[in-house]
Design a protein around this motif. Structure first.
Motif, PDB file in Angstrom:
ATOM      1  N   GLU A 158       0.845  -1.212   0.000  1.00 17.13           N
ATOM      2  CA  GLU A 158       0.000   0.000   0.000  1.00 17.13           C
ATOM      3  C   GLU A 158       0.876   1.257   0.000  1.00 17.13           C
ATOM      4  O   GLU A 158       0.607   2.218  -0.721  1.00 17.13           O
ATOM      5  CB  GLU A 158      -0.926   0.030   1.223  1.00 17.13           C
ATOM      6  CG  GLU A 158      -1.970  -1.070   1.258  1.00 17.13           C
ATOM      7  CD  GLU A 158      -1.389  -2.455   1.584  1.00 17.13           C
ATOM      8  OE1 GLU A 158      -1.937  -3.457   1.083  1.00 17.13           O
ATOM      9  OE2 GLU A 158      -0.380  -2.528   2.303  1.00 17.13           O
ATOM     10  N   LEU A 159       1.930   1.218   0.850  1.00 21.54           N
ATOM     11  CA  LEU A 159       2.817   2.393   0.922  1.00 21.54           C
ATOM     12  C   LEU A 159       3.556   2.587  -0.400  1.00 21.54           C
ATOM     13  O   LEU A 159       3.716   3.706  -0.880  1.00 21.54           O
ATOM     14  CB  LEU A 159       3.810   2.228   2.079  1.00 21.54           C
ATOM     15  CG  LEU A 159       3.188   2.385   3.472  1.00 21.54           C
ATOM     16  CD1 LEU A 159       4.073   1.773   4.540  1.00 21.54           C
ATOM     17  CD2 LEU A 159       2.939   3.855   3.785  1.00 21.54           C
ATOM     18  N   ALA A 160       3.984   1.479  -0.996  1.00 22.32           N
ATOM     19  CA  ALA A 160       4.671   1.591  -2.288  1.00 22.32           C
ATOM     20  C   ALA A 160       3.724   2.171  -3.340  1.00 22.32           C
ATOM     21  O   ALA A 160       4.106   3.002  -4.168  1.00 22.32           O
ATOM     22  CB  ALA A 160       5.176   0.212  -2.730  1.00 22.32           C
ATOM     23  N   GLN A 161       2.458   1.733  -3.259  1.00 19.57           N
ATOM     24  CA  GLN A 161       1.459   2.209  -4.229  1.00 19.57           C
ATOM     25  C   GLN A 161       1.256   3.718  -4.124  1.00 19.57           C
ATOM     26  O   GLN A 161       1.114   4.408  -5.130  1.00 19.57           O
ATOM     27  CB  GLN A 161       0.126   1.470  -3.983  1.00 19.57           C
ATOM     28  CG  GLN A 161      -0.889   1.630  -5.102  1.00 19.57           C
ATOM     29  CD  GLN A 161      -0.384   1.135  -6.455  1.00 19.57           C
ATOM     30  OE1 GLN A 161       0.097   0.024  -6.572  1.00 19.57           O
ATOM     31  NE2 GLN A 161      -0.494   1.974  -7.479  1.00 19.57           N
ATOM     32  N   THR A 162       1.284   4.217  -2.884  1.00 20.36           N
ATOM     33  CA  THR A 162       1.127   5.671  -2.684  1.00 20.36           C
ATOM     34  C   THR A 162       2.209   6.423  -3.447  1.00 20.36           C
ATOM     35  O   THR A 162       1.969   7.485  -4.033  1.00 20.36           O
ATOM     36  CB  THR A 162       1.336   6.040  -1.181  1.00 20.36           C
ATOM     37  OG1 THR A 162       0.833   4.984  -0.390  1.00 20.36           O
ATOM     38  CG2 THR A 162       0.642   7.321  -0.833  1.00 20.36           C
ATOM     39  N   ILE A 163       3.433   5.872  -3.431  1.00 18.13           N
ATOM     40  CA  ILE A 163       4.552   6.533  -4.112  1.00 18.13           C
ATOM     41  C   ILE A 163       4.391   6.423  -5.624  1.00 18.13           C
ATOM     42  O   ILE A 163       4.631   7.377  -6.363  1.00 18.13           O
ATOM     43  CB  ILE A 163       5.880   5.918  -3.628  1.00 18.13           C
ATOM     44  CG1 ILE A 163       6.089   6.353  -2.178  1.00 18.13           C
ATOM     45  CG2 ILE A 163       7.044   6.357  -4.496  1.00 18.13           C
ATOM     46  CD1 ILE A 163       7.230   5.706  -1.475  1.00 18.13           C
ATOM     47  N   VAL A 164       3.941   5.242  -6.073  1.00 19.16           N
ATOM     48  CA  VAL A 164       3.720   5.042  -7.514  1.00 19.16           C
ATOM     49  C   VAL A 164       2.658   6.017  -8.024  1.00 19.16           C
ATOM     50  O   VAL A 164       2.797   6.611  -9.102  1.00 19.16           O
ATOM     51  CB  VAL A 164       3.278   3.574  -7.775  1.00 19.16           C
ATOM     52  CG1 VAL A 164       2.855   3.390  -9.227  1.00 19.16           C
ATOM     53  CG2 VAL A 164       4.396   2.612  -7.422  1.00 19.16           C
ATOM     54  N   ASP A 165       1.608   6.212  -7.217  1.00 20.01           N
ATOM     55  CA  ASP A 165       0.494   7.071  -7.640  1.00 20.01           C
ATOM     56  C   ASP A 165       0.896   8.534  -7.822  1.00 20.01           C
ATOM     57  O   ASP A 165       0.210   9.282  -8.505  1.00 20.01           O
ATOM     58  CB  ASP A 165      -0.662   6.977  -6.631  1.00 20.01           C
ATOM     59  CG  ASP A 165      -1.286   5.585  -6.632  1.00 20.01           C
ATOM     60  OD1 ASP A 165      -1.056   4.834  -7.602  1.00 20.01           O
ATOM     61  OD2 ASP A 165      -1.977   5.235  -5.655  1.00 20.01           O
ATOM     62  N   THR A 166       1.996   8.941  -7.193  1.00 22.59           N
ATOM     63  CA  THR A 166       2.418  10.344  -7.382  1.00 22.59           C
ATOM     64  C   THR A 166       3.355  10.482  -8.584  1.00 22.59           C
ATOM     65  O   THR A 166       3.936  11.534  -8.794  1.00 22.59           O
ATOM     66  CB  THR A 166       3.190  10.865  -6.148  1.00 22.59           C
ATOM     67  OG1 THR A 166       4.207   9.907  -5.834  1.00 22.59           O
ATOM     68  CG2 THR A 166       2.296  11.063  -4.964  1.00 22.59           C
ATOM     69  N   GLY A 167       3.540   9.385  -9.326  1.00 22.91           N
ATOM     70  CA  GLY A 167       4.377   9.476 -10.533  1.00 22.91           C
ATOM     71  C   GLY A 167       5.866   9.440 -10.245  1.00 22.91           C
ATOM     72  O   GLY A 167       6.686   9.894 -11.045  1.00 22.91           O
ATOM     73  N   ALA A 168       6.241   8.872  -9.072  1.00 21.00           N
ATOM     74  CA  ALA A 168       7.658   8.891  -8.689  1.00 21.00           C
ATOM     75  C   ALA A 168       8.535   8.054  -9.619  1.00 21.00           C
ATOM     76  O   ALA A 168       9.692   8.395  -9.855  1.00 21.00           O
ATOM     77  CB  ALA A 168       7.808   8.390  -7.257  1.00 21.00           C
ATOM     78  N   ILE A 169       7.983   6.945 -10.148  1.00 22.06           N
ATOM     79  CA  ILE A 169       8.833   6.014 -10.910  1.00 22.06           C
ATOM     80  C   ILE A 169       9.507   6.717 -12.088  1.00 22.06           C
ATOM     81  O   ILE A 169      10.705   6.561 -12.322  1.00 22.06           O
ATOM     82  CB  ILE A 169       8.020   4.788 -11.405  1.00 22.06           C
ATOM     83  CG1 ILE A 169       7.586   3.948 -10.205  1.00 22.06           C
ATOM     84  CG2 ILE A 169       8.830   3.945 -12.371  1.00 22.06           C
ATOM     85  CD1 ILE A 169       6.722   2.745 -10.562  1.00 22.06           C
ATOM     86  N   ALA A 170       8.717   7.525 -12.829  1.00 22.78           N
ATOM     87  CA  ALA A 170       9.274   8.192 -14.015  1.00 22.78           C
ATOM     88  C   ALA A 170      10.434   9.113 -13.620  1.00 22.78           C
ATOM     89  O   ALA A 170      11.463   9.160 -14.302  1.00 22.78           O
ATOM     90  CB  ALA A 170       8.186   8.984 -14.718  1.00 22.78           C
TER      91      ALA A 170
END
Length: 465
Positions: A158-170
Motif C-alpha cells: 500500500e505504501l509503495a502504491q502511494t509513491i507510484v500514484d504520485t508518478g515517482a517512478i518516471a
C-alpha cells in the motif's frame, strides 16, 4: 540538557542555533541521550521554532528531530507525537534547499522503522513534496529525497502504491545514469523497494524503460550501486516468468553472471538469488541461465564464499536450475557440484539453513540426473538419505543402457552397491534389487561381500577325483 534548553529561546539567533546543534549532536550520539531530549520536553519547543525561525535555525531543529528519531521506533514515535510531521512538511516547501534536505532527512529516519510510522509520514502529505524534491537541481537534496521514498516504500504494497500514484517512478528512472554514485545508490534502492511488492508495480518499473540502460550499472565502480541494481533485477524477476523473460531478452542474465564474476562476498547475494528465481520459473528460463554459463559461475561462488547464507543461496539456485529435466541436471552435474553439496550437508559446522538447502538441492537435481559419471562418486560419500536417490537413478538408467551396465561393473560401482547395508523392504533396498536385476546372478554374487571366502571354502571341501 537542562542548561541548553533555555538557550533555545535566547534573544541572540546564533546562540539559539548553536544550542540546537549541540542538542542534535548529543541526541545523535546514543539512544539514552536521545531519550533525555524527549524527557526534557525539548521537542515541542523545536517544533514550534521550525515554523517560526530563520533557515539556519530550521536546519538545526530538523537535525535534532532526525537525531532523536533514528534510534528506535519508540523515539521516532515521540517525534511524531509532538507534531513534528506538520512542521517538517512546511519545511519541505521552503525556498532554501538546505532546509528541504534537513526536513527530508528527518522524515526518512522516521519512516524507516516500520509501516505504522511510514503511514503517519504519508498521511502528513509528504510524498508529493518528496517527488518535487527529486526534481530539484541540488544533488544532495535529490539523494535524501530518493532515500526517503525508499524508506517509505519498503514496508508494504500500500505504501509503495502511494509513491507510484504520485508518478515517482518516471522521475526516479530519469536519474539512473546520473554521474553521482550516491544518488544512483538511492535511486536503485527506491526502485527495488517499490518493485518488490507486486507484479503490477514491478511491471510499471520495467515500463519506465530503465532497461537495458540499468544493466550498464552492474559494472559501476561503486559497489553499492552494483548491489542495488542486482537487487532491483532480482525483485523484478522473482514475480513472474514473463517479467523474467523480459530481463533475459535484454541480456540481464549474462550481465548478472558477469557481475558475479567481478564481485566478492555479500555483494554477490542478489545476483545469485536472481539466477535462482529466473531458473525457477520454467525449463526455458533455466536453460537461459545454463547457456549463459551461469552454472560454472555459481560453482565458483560456492567454492569461494565462506559465509553460510551465501552458500545456502547458491545451493538453492543450483536446485532451481537442475530440477527441470535430465539435460538441466546434467549441466549441474558436470560442474562437479554434487560432492560439494554433500560435504556442506554433512558438515557439522554448516548452519541448519545451509544443510536444509544443500539437501533439498541434491534431492531435486538427483531425481532428474541421468549422467552416471557424476553420480558414481556419490556411492562412496553420500549418506543413506541421499544415497537412495542416487541408486534410484542407476536403477532407471542401467536397464536401458548396456554400455553403462558394463562401465558400472568395471568402475567398481556394482561392488559398492553390494556393500550397502539396507533394511529389508526399505526404498533403498528396492532400488538395489532393481540395479541387481540388470545383471546375471553370478556377477552379482561375485561382487557381493564374502564371496571370496565362500569360494575358498568350496576349494577346501572339494574332493578331486
Amino acid at each position: 540538557m537542562s542548561l541548553l534548553r533555555p538557550l533555545l529561546l535566547d534573544a541572540v539567533p546564533t546562540i539559539q542555533q548553536t544550542a540546537a546543534l549541540a542538542l542534535g549532536r548529543l541526541a545523535n550520539y546514543n539512544d539514552d541521550l536521545a531519550e533525555a531530549v524527549v524527557k526534557g520536553d525539548i521537542l515541542p519547543q523545536l517544533v514550534y521554532s521550525l515554523a517560526e525561525q530563520n533557515r539556519f535555525y530550521k536546519k538545526a531543529a530538523a537535525f535534532v528531530l532526525r537525531a532523536v528519531a533514528k534510534h528506535s521506533p519508540e523515539l521516532a514515535q515521540a517525534v511524531v507525537d509532538c507534531g513534528a510531521l506538520d512542521a517538517l512538511v512546511v519545511s519541505l516547501e521552503e525556498f532554501d534547499p538546505g532546509v528541504k534536505e534537513a526536513a527530508a532527512w528527518a522524515i526518512s529516519y522516521i519512516a524507516r522503522h516500520n509501516a505504522q510510522l511510514s503511514q503517519a509520514v504519508v498521511d502528513a502529505g509528504v510524498v508529493p513534496l518528496l517527488v518535487l524534491c527529486i526534481q530539484e537541481p541540488e544533488i544532495a537534496l535529490k539523494r535524501v529525497a530518493a532515500s526517503a521514498l525508499s524508506d517509505i516504500a519498503k514496508h508494504s504494497p500500500e505504501l509503495a502504491q502511494t509513491i507510484v500514484d504520485t508518478g515517482a517512478i518516471a522521475h526516479l528512472a530519469q536519474m539512473i545514469l546520473n554521474p553521482d554514485a550516491k544518488l544512483k545508490r538511492q535511486v536503485f534502492s527506491a526502485l527495488s523497494q517499490i518493485a518488490k511488492h507486486s507484479v503490477d508495480v514491478a511491471e510499471m518499473v520495467v515500463e519506465a524503460e530503465i532497461f537495458p540502460a540499468a544493466l550498464v550499472c552492474l559494472k559501476d565502480p561503486d559497489e553499492y550501486v552494483r548491489k542495488n541494481v542486482a537487487t532491483l533485477i532480482r525483485e523484478i524477476t522473482k514475480h513472474t516468468p514473463e517479467l523474467s523473460q523480459i530481463i533475459v531478452n535484454m541480456g540481464g542474465v549474462a550481465a548478472v553472471i558477469d557481475y558475479l564474476g567481478d564481485s566478492k562476498g555479500n555483494v554477490r547475494l542478489p545476483g545469485i538469488m536472481m539466477l535462482g528465481y529466473v531458473a525457477a520459473h520454467s525449463e526455458n528460463l533455466a536453460m537461459a541461465v545454463i547457456v549463459s554459463k551461469g552454472v560454472p559461475q555459481l560453482a565458483i561462488c560456492l567454492e569461494e564464499e565462506q559465509e553460510d547464507h551465501l552458500k545456502a543461496a547458491t545451493a538453492w539456485a543450483f536446485g532451481q536450475i537442475g530440477r527441470h529435466t535430465p539435460e538441466h541436471a546434467r549441466a549441474v552435474a558436470v560442474a562437479n557440484v554434487f560432492p560439494k553439496l554433500v560435504n556442506l550437508y554433512l558438515d557439522t559446522e554448516s548452519s541448519e539453513d545451509l544443510q536444509v538447502k544443500a539437501k533439498k538441492a541434491l534431492k531435486s537435481v538427483l531425481q532428474k540426473c541421468t549422467y552416471l559419471p557424476a553420480l558414481e562418486p556419490l556411492l562412496y560419500e553420500a549418506p543413506s538419505n541421499i544415497l537412495k536417490h542416487v541408486i534410484c537413478q542407476f536403477s532407471k538408467v542401467l536397464p536401458h543402457d548396456s554400455k553403462a551396465r558394463r562401465l558400472f561393473v568395471t568402475s567398481g560401482g556394482l561392488k559398492k552397491v553390494q556393500e550397502i547395508k539396507a533394511e529389508p523392504g526399505s526404498a533403498i533396498q528396492e532400488y538395489i534389487n532393481a540395479v541387481n536385476s540388470c545383471y546375471p546372478e553370478e556377477i552379482v554374487r561375485y561382487y557381493s561381500p564374502g564371496y571370496s571366502e565362500t569360494l575358498l571354502e568350496r576349494i577346501e571341501n572339494y574332493q578331486p577325483v
